[in-house]
Design a protein around this motif. Structure first.
Motif, short mmCIF file in Angstrom:
data_model
loop_
_atom_site.label_atom_id
_atom_site.label_comp_id
_atom_site.label_asym_id
_atom_site.label_seq_id
_atom_site.Cartn_x
_atom_site.Cartn_y
_atom_site.Cartn_z
N ARG A 11 20.34 -9.80 42.16
CA ARG A 11 19.06 -9.07 42.71
C ARG A 11 17.83 -10.28 42.07
O ARG A 11 18.35 -11.42 41.94
CB ARG A 11 18.90 -8.13 41.15
CG ARG A 11 19.56 -6.72 41.81
CD ARG A 11 19.75 -5.67 40.86
NE ARG A 11 18.65 -5.21 40.28
CZ ARG A 11 18.71 -4.25 39.35
NH1 ARG A 11 20.04 -3.30 39.27
NH2 ARG A 11 17.69 -3.98 38.76
N VAL A 64 4.47 -8.57 36.86
CA VAL A 64 5.00 -7.26 36.72
C VAL A 64 6.02 -7.21 35.24
O VAL A 64 6.09 -6.07 34.55
CB VAL A 64 5.97 -6.84 37.83
CG1 VAL A 64 6.55 -5.42 37.67
CG2 VAL A 64 4.91 -7.02 39.13
N LEU A 68 5.44 -4.95 31.96
CA LEU A 68 6.29 -4.02 31.45
C LEU A 68 6.83 -4.48 29.94
O LEU A 68 6.84 -3.58 29.04
CB LEU A 68 7.74 -4.30 32.10
CG LEU A 68 8.83 -3.29 31.81
CD1 LEU A 68 8.50 -1.79 31.77
CD2 LEU A 68 10.01 -3.51 32.69
N GLY A 127 0.35 4.76 36.78
CA GLY A 127 1.59 4.21 36.73
C GLY A 127 1.62 2.79 36.64
O GLY A 127 2.80 2.14 36.58
N PRO B 61 5.50 8.18 36.98
CA PRO B 61 6.30 7.03 37.12
C PRO B 61 5.75 6.05 36.93
O PRO B 61 4.66 5.52 37.16
CB PRO B 61 6.81 7.10 38.62
CG PRO B 61 6.35 8.40 39.24
CD PRO B 61 5.23 9.00 38.08
N ASN B 62 6.54 5.02 36.12
CA ASN B 62 6.00 3.71 35.75
C ASN B 62 6.45 2.55 36.94
O ASN B 62 7.37 2.21 37.12
CB ASN B 62 6.73 3.25 34.40
CG ASN B 62 6.19 2.11 33.90
OD1 ASN B 62 5.69 0.94 34.83
ND2 ASN B 62 6.18 1.91 32.70
N MET B 63 5.18 2.38 37.63
CA MET B 63 5.31 1.54 38.74
C MET B 63 5.66 0.12 38.21
O MET B 63 6.20 -0.78 39.09
CB MET B 63 3.91 1.46 39.75
CG MET B 63 3.71 2.72 39.95
SD MET B 63 4.94 3.77 40.89
CE MET B 63 4.59 3.06 42.47
N VAL B 64 5.29 -0.22 37.18
CA VAL B 64 5.73 -1.69 36.67
C VAL B 64 7.04 -1.93 36.46
O VAL B 64 7.58 -2.69 36.96
CB VAL B 64 4.80 -1.88 35.45
CG1 VAL B 64 5.01 -3.36 34.97
CG2 VAL B 64 3.34 -1.66 35.65
N ALA B 65 7.81 -0.92 35.93
CA ALA B 65 9.17 -0.78 35.76
C ALA B 65 9.87 -0.83 36.89
O ALA B 65 11.00 -1.57 37.14
CB ALA B 65 9.52 0.14 34.74
N LEU B 68 9.67 -3.95 38.86
CA LEU B 68 10.51 -5.12 37.98
C LEU B 68 11.83 -4.86 38.58
O LEU B 68 12.58 -6.01 39.03
CB LEU B 68 10.33 -5.17 36.60
CG LEU B 68 11.29 -6.08 35.83
CD1 LEU B 68 10.92 -7.57 36.39
CD2 LEU B 68 11.21 -5.89 34.40
N ALA B 69 12.50 -3.74 38.43
CA ALA B 69 13.88 -3.45 38.91
C ALA B 69 13.94 -3.69 40.25
O ALA B 69 14.94 -4.09 40.76
CB ALA B 69 14.07 -2.06 38.29
N SER B 71 12.10 -5.50 42.13
CA SER B 71 11.71 -6.65 42.67
C SER B 71 10.66 -6.65 43.74
O SER B 71 10.21 -7.69 44.36
CB SER B 71 12.56 -7.80 43.13
OG SER B 71 13.20 -7.58 44.27
N GLY B 73 6.94 -4.30 44.06
CA GLY B 73 6.15 -3.11 43.68
C GLY B 73 5.45 -2.45 45.03
O GLY B 73 5.51 -2.94 45.92
#
Lengths: 352, 352
Positions: A11, A64, A68, A127, B61-65, B68-69, B71, B73
């Motif tokens: 990823r 980002v 976080l 968010g 919802p946490n858009m930052v997380a 990040l997840a 990759s 946003g």
DNA sequence: TTGTAGGCGTTATCAA
DNA sequence: TTGATAACGCCTACAA
């Protein structure tokens, strides 16, 4: 060069991370992190190595991930009624520029004066874990209030001024604007002064202005006369008001109801000016006109429009400064910075 | 109610997380995640439970997380020359609105026509892992080009149209605008048609327009006459041009150099209109005026200004739609959507 | 001044 | 259709 082993992660963005920079610079990644947030906390040599490595890898910090980890990113959300109207653009511009200068970014959405849309914009912003939030005006629905109150971040209300409310206030007094216009005309010798309200119900700021106008009228023993046009389009509404208040001496006996008119905004005033001009009315001799907003066209009209300029640019800049101070990015000045009451400037031109 | 045990974490935003929702709904957190990104992939019963839990916890919802997840946003960065000018606001507005409607947010910065500032804005945006990037015009510096090319996300160039370039194009042809204005005046019978350039060097789009104008002139066997004012302020520059081209019949013998003038923008045209009017010039009889931009004031001038309206609102909307299609949020239409050449509308008013 | 360990809240991967 | 696990890239806390 062969050092650069690409671990081909499953990823990830593929961009260089702070770890890559740290590895290349032969420092711990936390040292690199410190270097980017406050270079003075890292030694000379390592700083140089980190800088070189960052440049070589074209490193762009991942905001980002940073957001976080620190639970608040370097973004600030702003909800503005609309972007493309003549009013708010300078506020957005100066707000954004001031933020950018200090490494913060602007997240923008518009509400179109709808409390519901404002709420959904605020919710969407939340968010993003913004560092602060800016809204327009002091009227929000209950949910928005709660969202703002529990967000735990600086909140600024702009374009209005309500000393008793909790959020930071950056604005001016619409009531004072109404007074200012009325005083100006009274001083000029006008007595039959009318106020033309916005036909758009829900423009509460214009109501504040007409209140200020009415107060000054009464103070001088004059009868307030507030006219509410029915036409929806601003220019049409302005024309309609002009016909009713100044051109309507149909019987030929009575003088028209008004010898001076304050308009809720420059669009209305422009419509009135044009219709007055086409009807051969001499302005300001037969009827003086005062607008509000100082739109781009106001100095170009004939006669050029006397109007009151709201401090749009200043609002944006001050809002940004207060936020940056709250965040500790800028040093906090002495005294109470929660209340920021700005002045509107009356721009004297030909129409009054 | 006492169920709501607050685990008091050492860090974190304090807001409810997807795990809280999942726990309350008695599902795995990944199921909750799926529910929020695509409800159809979760069974009926669980969907209902998740929805109820989310509502009860006021889950945002946490858009930052998420960013990040995954990759990338749900933000899109836009660099625009300036926000508060009369030109770009509708583009920003429609762009932002269209994005918002699909759950994406706008990250905005302005470049003031500076390649350096554009670069730093793009760089700053990249740190936010945007889903796409929008820039204005087709001229960027080399670094910006590289940043855009290697970002691996959709890039849109607006307000210009360069078919051979890589990014998605959404704009119109300035050359065609120049042609359009010239053709219009030629057809109306004018022959001594001049073009007034922007005194602001670096306005390359205006140069394209004057090229188009010159081409049409030559096509009709007419001599192109491009005047470049020296005054910096647009209104002054317009006045200066008007004096040189139409009011300058000092000797009384020769006719003025121009019986029709195309201006690089409406500000210049407005300055010219005002000075012509004050000099008693009859327009369009003695001199026709065509502007560009259709600014807010243009219909209010006397005579009202004939001008060409660029499709600002459409540019913003189409840019957003193309991006959403590229991201798979909207279904991709048939055919090549990389090139989007829009038309400018000539708005016929009194001045020409 | 520098480094180690672990968590921030979500989604991709893989397996059931 | 559902779930367990492991990243994502950085920063806070704490220790050296």
């Amino acid at each position: 060069m062969s050092e650069q082993n690409t671990p081909r992660k499953r990823r990830g963005s593929g961009r260089a991370t702070i770890h890559d920079v740290a590895r290349l610079a032969e420092v711990g990644s936390i040292t690199a992190s410190r270097y980017f947030s406050d270079p003075s906390r890292v030694g000379q040599e390592r700083s140089a190595r980190i800088a070189a490595a960052a440049k070589q890898l074209a490193y762009v910090p991942n905001m980002v991930a940073g957001g976080l980890a620190s639970s608040h990113g370097r973004v600030v959300g702003m909800v503005i009624p609309n972007i493309s109207g003549p009013i708010f653009a300078p506020t957005i511009q100066s707000f954004s520029d001031t933020l950018n200068r200090h490494g913060y970014q602007l997240l923008l959405a518009s509400s179109y004066f709808s409390a519901k849309q404002e709420e959904s914009a605020v919710r969407a912003f939340l968010g993003w874990s913004p560092a602060a939030l800016v809204v327009t005006g002091r009227f929000h629905n209950r949910t928005t209030e709660k969202l703002l109150a529990t967000a735990g971040i600086p909140v600024v209300e702009t374009w209005d001024y309500a000393p008793r409310r909790k959020p930071i206030q950056v604005g001016y007094s619409n009531h004072a604007v109404g007074e200012q216009a009325a005083r100006y005309l009274v001083k000029k010798g006008y007595r039959r002064i009318a106020f033309v309200q916005n036909s758009l119900a829900g423009d509460l700021s214009a109501v504040d202005r007409s209140d200020g106008y009415a107060a000054v009228m009464r103070e001088h023993g004059l009868e307030p006369h507030i006219y509410v046009p029915t036409a929806a389009a601003p220019f049409d509404a302005g024309r309609q008001a002009m016909e009713a208040l100044s051109l309507a001496n149909g019987s030929g006996k009575r003088p028209p109801p008004a010898d001076a008119i304050i308009f809720a905004n420059d669009n209305l005033a422009a419509g009135a000016l044009l219709s007055g001009q086409r009807a051969g009315l001499r302005m300001p001799e037969q009827c003086a006109i005062v607008g509000f907003g100082d739109y781009a066209f106001s100095s170009l009209l004939l006669p050029s429009l006397t109007t009151i300029r709201p401090p749009g640019r200043e609002i944006g800049e001050i809002a940004a400064l207060r936020i940056l101070e709250q965040l500790g990015v800028l040093p906090a000045p002495e005294g109470d910075t929660r209340l920021n009451l700005l002045e509107c400037e009356l721009i004297e031109r030909e129409s009054a």
